[in-house]
Design an enzyme around this catalytic site. Structure first.
Site, mmCIF file in Angstrom:
data_model
loop_
_atom_site.group_PDB
_atom_site.id
_atom_site.type_symbol
_atom_site.label_atom_id
_atom_site.label_comp_id
_atom_site.label_asym_id
_atom_site.label_seq_id
_atom_site.Cartn_x
_atom_site.Cartn_y
_atom_site.Cartn_z
ATOM 1 C CB SER A 211 7.190 -31.356 -42.801
ATOM 2 O OG SER A 211 7.126 -32.341 -43.793
ATOM 3 C CG ASP A 467 11.896 -28.356 -48.082
ATOM 4 O OD1 ASP A 467 11.838 -29.511 -48.542
ATOM 5 O OD2 ASP A 467 11.185 -27.976 -47.134
ATOM 6 C CG HIS A 504 11.748 -31.327 -45.098
ATOM 7 N ND1 HIS A 504 10.818 -30.469 -45.645
ATOM 8 C CD2 HIS A 504 11.034 -32.248 -44.396
ATOM 9 C CE1 HIS A 504 9.611 -30.856 -45.303
ATOM 10 N NE2 HIS A 504 9.716 -31.932 -44.538
#
Length: 577
Positions: A211, A467, A504
């Site tokens: 991320s 995601d 994610h």
């Protein structure tokens, strides 16, 4: 769950390193004598005069750390834990800033150094253990590990009058530190500490993060390419400001379904009502009906997601459309339209794309997708797109910065008022006191990796196809640019590994447990380029224990002719889609 808890959940997801760890082969230590004790690190005399060691403590073997949200480490080996600060200053906003870091230095060092990436808006010093989805931490494998807060603290710089955790966006240097500048300073500090502790340099240096941590890995490769031999940059937020525009686009798209006539905004809790869980299961079924078998096997994983077209998915969605009144066994026409708009990505009124589209994958029925786009009804958790994405866009990614009110509703109101013709220019703007745009300081999407390639660097980029915040389509487009820049030879030093169904960084109906760091170490140290990475499905998936190979893009996992046990990775090969 409060906004703080939502932010923490996002940060934990962002800092997780994709993988279930297989311990890497130990290496001989570099020092000619025993490591210097922790106390020697308190002496000062560092080449960076701004560096101060605050604590240096010996930790006996067996320490267990609480990582938050129910996650704990396995017992850690004996090590020296160090905390310190760099570049203390008073910002243009009147707040006191510094780069704070933590290092853990194992008594039995394998001569490997790992820089642990951050997550979310950062502001947290991190655990410095190299956390993994499952299995042994990097520290337990013998790595020396650093983590850092990227130049601002959620404890001291989260000014509630300026948006709390995003308040550092009012200081230009804090923005630059968040984007990249704190990384090299922390890296240099770590190398100095390693030399004093062990009497020598690491044999190999690695970065791993997801991320925002993935963005940091990209920033290292592009701005400071000599730092690492290998970089694991999972689900990279390398276009953070543009992805934040996509977050408000989604918020507007789905809020339209629950917006009452005459309302300028929508209560953030009501956004979760745009789709019930049953609605999202119907959407998942439509995607699977359209595209599941494109990889050669209908198994609940859309391996060939890149070949899953909007027209064929919409056809299946319309087949599940309500003919009369809405009920839980059908989708309203407006719900289908909202999904098509959301997955298509943000555009202005002239049809110009502002961020990538999202692929039609089968993970939208998972809470890991829902919590970003819509939020949860039970327990009530506001959408992360509204609670964190919108304030970040307003305060960190736009110039001049704008402070929103407290709480996720302020983010919701900002998102609902966002003008896609007027407002996106702010991510490229400068202003008095802000000589660089947010895009210049924070984006890390350059396809020029020539220096990283020249120094022999290797990069692995895992990314979930479901995601909900950083689109794998954007990551694939970036890799295609890198490939063109390298005459079709990008795979010789950087490979993307899509994870069908994964949300994610982790989670979703996916084989999301895999050893990305181990694969990177073998590529760097043994020259074993990862042609596939074995992955398994966790206990919360529809298929606990299922294994699959993750294949480097553009290859996909296809069943071997005549294979009988298709729950095992051995039954699959990586082939062209």
């Amino acid at each position: 769950m409060t906004r703080r808890h939502v932010t923490l959940a996002a940060m934990l997801a962002g800092s997780a390193l994709a993988g279930c760890a297989t311990p890497v082969t130990p290496m001989a230590t570099t020092q000619t004598s025993a490591p210097q004790g922790c106390a020697a690190l308190m002496a000062g005399g560092w080449s960076d005069p701004t560096m101060r060691i605050l604590t240096a403590d010996d930790r006996a073997a067996g320490l267990v750390l609480d990582l938050g949200m129910g996650a704990k480490t396995a017992p850690l080996p004996a090590h020296c834990e160090v905390t310190g600060v760099l570049r203390e200053r008073t910002g243009q906003d009147g707040q006191r800033y510094a780069i704070r870091f933590r290092m853990r230095l194992p008594d039995q060092w394998n001569r490997r150094f790992l820089f642990q990436g951050g997550g979310g808006t950062n502001g947290d010093i991190g655990s410095a253990v190299g956390p993994l989805n499952a299995g042994a931490t990097a520290l337990a494998q013998g790595f020396a590990v650093i983590s850092q807060d990227s130049g601002h603290s959620n404890e001291t710089n989260a000014d509630p009058a300026r948006g709390g955790a995003v308040a550092f966006g009012f200081d230009a240097q804090a923005r630059a530190d968040y984007g990249h500048a704190s990384l090299k300073a922390s890296y240099d500090a770590a190398r100095a500490i390693l030399k004093r502790r062990y009497g020598g340099d690491p044999a190999h240096s690695y970065f791993a993060g997801c991320s925002k941590g993935g963005q940091e890995g990209m920033a290292f490769a592009q701005r400071y390419p000599e730092a690492f031999d290998g970089i694991l940059a999972a689900a990279p937020g390398f276009a953070l400001p543009k992805a934040a525009i996509a977050e408000v686009w989604d918020t507007q798209s789905y809020a339209a379904l629950v917006r009452a006539p005459g309302e300028k905004s929508v209560p953030v809790a009501r956004l979760a009502q745009a789709f019930s869980n049953a609605d999202l299961l119907l959407a998942r079924q439509a995607v699977l009906a359209a595209c599941d078998a494109k990889d050669g096997l209908a198994d609940g994983l859309v391996g060939a997601f890149a070949q899953c077209g909007t027209a064929e998915v919409v056809r299946e969605l319309r087949a599940r459309q309500c003919s009369e009144q809405k009920n839980q066994s059908c989708l309203a026409p407006a719900q289908i339209d909202a999904m098509v708009r959301g997955f298509g990505g943000p555009r202005n009124s002239r049809g110009q794309s502002l961020y990538a589209s999202f692929p039609w994958d089968a993970g939208m029925a998972d809470n890991g997708w829902r919590i970003w786009k819509l939020g949860l009804e039970t327990p009530a958790v506001p959408s992360i797109n509204a609670g964190m994405g919108a304030p970040a866009l307003a305060t960190i990614f736009s110039t001049p910065p704008r402070a929103l009110g407290p709480g996720p509703q302020a983010g919701m109101d900002y998102a609902m008022a966002y003008d896609f013709d007027r407002d996106p220019a702010a991510i490229h703007a400068t202003a008095p006191g802000f000589p660089r745009s947010a895009w210049e300081d924070i984006a890390a999407r350059s396809s020029d990796l020539s220096r990283f390639r020249k120094r022999g660097g290797r990069m692995i980029v895992p990314h979930g196809a479901s995601d909900p915040v950083f689109s794998i389509n954007d990551t694939i487009a970036w890799w295609n640019d890198v490939n063109r820049s390298n005459a079709g030879q990008a795979a010789s030093f950087v490979r993307i590994f899509p994870v069908p169904g994964m949300a994610h960084c982790q989670g979703g109906p996916a084989t999301d447990q895999f050893d990305g760091l181990g694969a990177l170490v073998r590529w760097v140290e043994q020259g074993q380029a990862p042609d596939r990475i074995e992955a398994s499905a966790g206990p919360m998936t529809p298929w606990p224990g299922r294994t699959r190979p993750l294949c480097p893009y553009p290859l996909v996992a296809r069943p071997v002719a005549g294979a009988t046990d298709t729950e095992k990775a051995a039954a699959f090969t990586c082939q062209k889609a």
